[in-house]
Design an enzyme around this catalytic site. Structure first.
Site, PDB file in Angstrom:
ATOM      1  N   ASP A  13      -2.265  -5.060  -2.755  1.00  0.00           N
ATOM      2  CA  ASP A  13      -2.908  -3.935  -2.087  1.00  0.00           C
ATOM      3  C   ASP A  13      -4.396  -4.286  -2.016  1.00  0.00           C
ATOM      4  OD1 ASP A  13      -3.382  -1.611  -0.747  1.00  0.00           O
ATOM      5  OD2 ASP A  13      -2.350  -0.314  -2.158  1.00  0.00           O
TER       6      ASP A  13
HETATM    7  C1  BGC Z   1      -3.465   1.347   0.559  1.00  0.00           C
HETATM    8  C2  BGC Z   1      -2.255   0.727   1.199  1.00  0.00           C
HETATM    9  C3  BGC Z   1      -2.587   0.290   2.595  1.00  0.00           C
HETATM   10  C4  BGC Z   1      -3.736  -0.684   2.529  1.00  0.00           C
HETATM   11  C5  BGC Z   1      -4.141  -1.243   3.873  1.00  0.00           C
HETATM   12  C6  BGC Z   1      -4.664   0.440   0.655  1.00  0.00           C
HETATM   13  O1  BGC Z   1      -5.821   1.032   0.205  1.00  0.00           O
HETATM   14  O2  BGC Z   1      -3.183   1.670  -0.777  1.00  0.00           O
HETATM   15  O3  BGC Z   1      -1.170   1.607   1.181  1.00  0.00           O
HETATM   16  O4  BGC Z   1      -1.476  -0.279   3.205  1.00  0.00           O
HETATM   17  O5  BGC Z   1      -4.859  -0.037   1.973  1.00  0.00           O
HETATM   18  O6  BGC Z   1      -4.727  -0.297   4.657  1.00  0.00           O
END
Ligand code: BGC
Length: 749
Positions: free
Chosen positions: A292
């Site tokens: 993430d």
């Molecule tokens: C979130 C994810 C997301 C990613 C990309 C993160 O901060 O937790 O769920 O897919 O950002 O945007």
């Protein structure tokens, strides 16, 4: 310009490149097996280029904090040097194409990039939030919603969505419950698999890669606070949290995302147990993992890694792969390999998986197959897609209360007051994860009602402002409108802007200002229909006595107003059932139907002392899991089991009669739950194991048949192995998790 670059390349890489170009390297030969092509390409790539494939950069609006922002020029330079494997948040055919062209034509091996985006509930045609569409109990519709979202995103150059979110959660304080599956692992597994199938289809250019997130257990964030600690036992992990991720992987999800949380004190990006032992070994996951946003780097803040370099060592050694945005893979992998802190095999396994996905998508042969101006114009926000969004939105609505059949509203002959800022505010309609959705093109509740009833039949008053607060003047204006009307439709709740990542709230309640307004409106004595908008279940205890009917609208997307007008008018008979319990009070959170019995369960008459209970509020939620009304009514009878002592290996056959006892045709979600009364680990008081959504004509009775297999009766032990034990089981069938018929059987040795 291009020619010059090719010449430069030829100069740089000399004769051997020219000879290979003539012979065509194996990796460019589409008739060879993917494994052969991967091996060939890995044999050619430098360590820096391999690290590049594990480096994902954000190219547009940030969906996380800025981290050593490289600047567009540097990013493009890195793409040319083969130091980027994927980008996220780059939007639209033109932009994705331009960057892809640089990767394909100017990097040494011409490896295409993967473009990822959070396509959570639609790309431009916005569907109900995932939590809402789950309430439809219509898996075909859920899958179709993802298919439409994929078709729109894929036309615009996107290969990959960061969805579905498979995190089970019991906590409406968490802003991300909107993105998920609710509180039930069995149904959550079915939803997750349906979404993966919808997004990925056969992985042609009308579909996109799915990403199972946030692996694993992120939905257990303490007190619902985003990015917070998680702590759970292995039996909770296996029985409650893992089933949806596993189902999504088994449905063929190409990628998985590490969560931000910890498991057994280890950040999940560095959990060898989760990533290697469970995901890769036990489940045989063949795709690749992406972190993430900076979840590798955040190991330092957690206090698990000394610095970024140490974080990469720990992530790669656990089996994790691509890094999202923090740039620490590209910075440290070459040195770490030299130092022997990560191995060549680990690196090649990770890079090979990323390359394999790119080969499977056909991007080496057709790097621009997803960039279609024709499809972009034909599909995106098309009438057909909006029609699907309307169907999905209607099916997501949950009718929580309908005293004396206050609903549906008559279509003629009465004056309606539509009250509430959100009823007329496009800005408050959408949540953080609405991708390219433009709320200016969405239909508000007021728009939808004016369309259905005609503008003359409707008076509008805001009643409160965008933040949910009110003033004497706003209340007076709303009361004046109410006095002139026969029925009041009052839209309350919280703005869509408070749903999604980084939107935890400590008090998921109806705002004070709205309650003040509701009390003043109640005093007019007019029938009051509350329509509640929110990306999470709110505490409705204060609202309940102030409304004759409560329609839970969640966040319904582009077609919000049309869907709600269909429901309010009775053109559509609501059938949604909530997939999260509605708490009686904030202090009751987490409250969920599949809890354990405890050693001191409260007797049903609520009497006596020394039981597990609150002294100020009930134990039961206001509305339980699976609850939702219709404009007709249903009765359950004749629950019977074919065999109350089923032999080993033999399924249990369950029959029940459901009758539409009301005056309209309607759909009912018939739910089957079990309880294992004595097992090697304590099992929940109820577990959903089956449902059927049936349409019954008024007065119609139908016998339904469910089969419970041994698999349905099993649970996981702490090692993740399934156990099926003899003993007493209950079977419950009903229209929600509380009001059920019960029968019992005994499983013999
Ligand atoms: C979130 C994810 C997301 C990613 C990309 C993160 O901060 O937790 O769920 O897919 O950002 O945007």
């Amino acid at each position: 310009m291009l020619l010059k670059r090719v010449v430069t390349c030829l100069c740089c890489y000399g004769i051997s490149y020219v000879v290979q170009a003539q012979e065509q390297p194996a990796y460019k030969n589409a008739s060879l097996a993917v494994e052969v092509r991967v091996k060939d390409l890995l044999g050619r790539m430098s360590v820096e280029e391999k690290a590049g494939q594990l480096n994902q950069l954000s190219g547009g609006a940030f969906t996380g904090p800025a981290l050593n922002e490289a600047g567009q020029q540097t990013k493009i330079q890195w793409v040319k040097e083969g130091k980027v494997g994927s980008m996220l948040n780059v939007i639209g055919v033109a932009e994705t194409r331009a960057i892809q062209q640089i990767a394909v034509e100017q990097s040494r091996w011409g490896i295409p990039l993967l473009f990822g985006l959070d396509v959570i509930h639609g790309y431009k045609t916005i569907f109900p939030i995932p939590l809402a569409e789950a309430c439809s109990f219509n898996l075909a519709q859920v899958q179709q919603n993802a298919t439409v979202a994929a078709a729109e995103a894929a036309a615009a150059g996107i290969h990959w969505t960061f969805a579905p979110m498979c995190d089970i959660s019991n906590d409406p304080r968490w802003g991300r419950v909107m993105e998920g599956i609710g509180e039930d692992p069995w149904y959550g597994a079915l939803l997750s698999a349906a979404r993966v199938k919808g997004f990925q289809g056969n992985l042609d250019e009308q579909h996109i890669l799915a990403c199972v997130k946030h692996f694993a257990g992120y939905g257990a964030v303490e007190a619902g606070r985003e990015y917070n600690n998680t702590d759970m036992s292995r039996v909770a992990l296996w029985n409650k949290y893992l089933p949806p991720y596993q189902a999504a992987v088994e449905a063929g999800a190409a990628t998985v995302m590490n969560g931000f949380n910890v498991f057994e004190g280890v950040p999940v990006s560095a959990s060898k147990y989760l990533v290697t032992d469970v995901l890769k070994s036990k489940w045989g996951f063949k795709g690749f993992l992406v972190s993430d946003w900076n979840s590798f780097g955040e190991m330092v803040q957690w206090g698990y890694a000394a610095d970024g370099q140490d974080a990469v060592v720990k992530a790669i050694n656990a089996g994790s792969m691509m890094d999202m945005e923090s740039k620490i893979n590209i910075t440290y992998i070459p040195t770490l390999l030299k130092q022997g802190k990560i191995t060549q095999q680990q690196l090649d396994d990770a890079v090979g998986r990323v390359l394999a996905v790119k080969f499977r998508l056909g991007l080496f042969e057709q790097p621009y197959k997803y960039n279609s101006t024709e499809r972009e114009q034909r599909l995106i926000f098309s009438a057909a897609h909006r029609a699907e969004a309307l169907k999905a939105a209607r099916a997501s609505v949950v009718l929580l209360k309908n005293n004396q059949q206050s609903l549906p509203l008559r279509k003629t002959g009465q004056q309606l007051a539509v009250i509430g800022h959100y009823a007329n505010s496009k800005e408050d309609l959408f949540d953080f994860w609405a991708a390219m959705g433009e709320s200016k093109n969405a239909v508000t509740l007021l728009d939808g009602m004016q369309q259905k009833w005609g503008s003359k039949a409707i008076t509008y008053a805001a009643g409160y402002s965008a933040d949910g607060n009110t003033t004497d003047a706003l209340v007076q204006e709303a009361v004046a409108a109410a006095r002139k009307a026969d029925v009041l439709v009052v839209n309350v709740g919280i703005t869509g802007k408070l749903a999604g990542e980084d939107r935890a709230v400590a008090n998921p309640v109806i705002p004070e200002g709205q309650l003040r307004l509701l009390k003043a409106l109640r005093a007019t004595g007019k029938p009051l229909i509350a329509v509640v908008s929110a990306g999470r279940p709110l505490v409705l205890t204060a609202l309940e006595p102030l409304a004759d009917a409560i329609v839970y609208a969640w966040i319904l997307g582009t077609e919000t107003g049309n869907a709600l007008a269909d429901v309010l008018s009775g053109d559509y008979n609501p059938a949604g059932k909530t997939v999260m319990s509605f708490p009686v009070a904030v202090g009751q959170i987490p409250v969920y139907y599949n809890h354990t019995n405890t050693g001191r369960p409260l007797p049903t008459d609520d009497q006596g002392n020394w039981f597990s209970r609150y002294r100020d509020i009930p134990n039961e939620p206001l509305y339980p899991f699976g609850y939702g009304l219709s404009y007709t009514s249903f009765a359950y009878s004749n629950l019977s089991l074919q065999d109350t002592l089923p032999a080993k290996g033999k399924p249990v056959q369950v029959r029940v009669t459901v009758t539409n006892t009301g005056t309209r045709d309607g759909e009912e979600v018939v739910q089957l739950y079990i309880r294992d009364h004595s097992a090697g680990i304590v099992r929940p008081v109820k577990e959903l194991k089956g449902f059927q959504k049936v349409l019954l004509k008024k007065g119609e009775s139908r016998q339904l048949h469910f089969t419970l297999t041994e698999e349905d009766l099993s649970y996981y032990d702490a090692n993740g192995d399934k156990q099926i034990e003899p003993g007493r089981f209950s079977v419950f069938v009903g229209g929600n998790s509380k009001e059920v018929l019960e029968a019992q059987f005994r499983k013999v040795e």
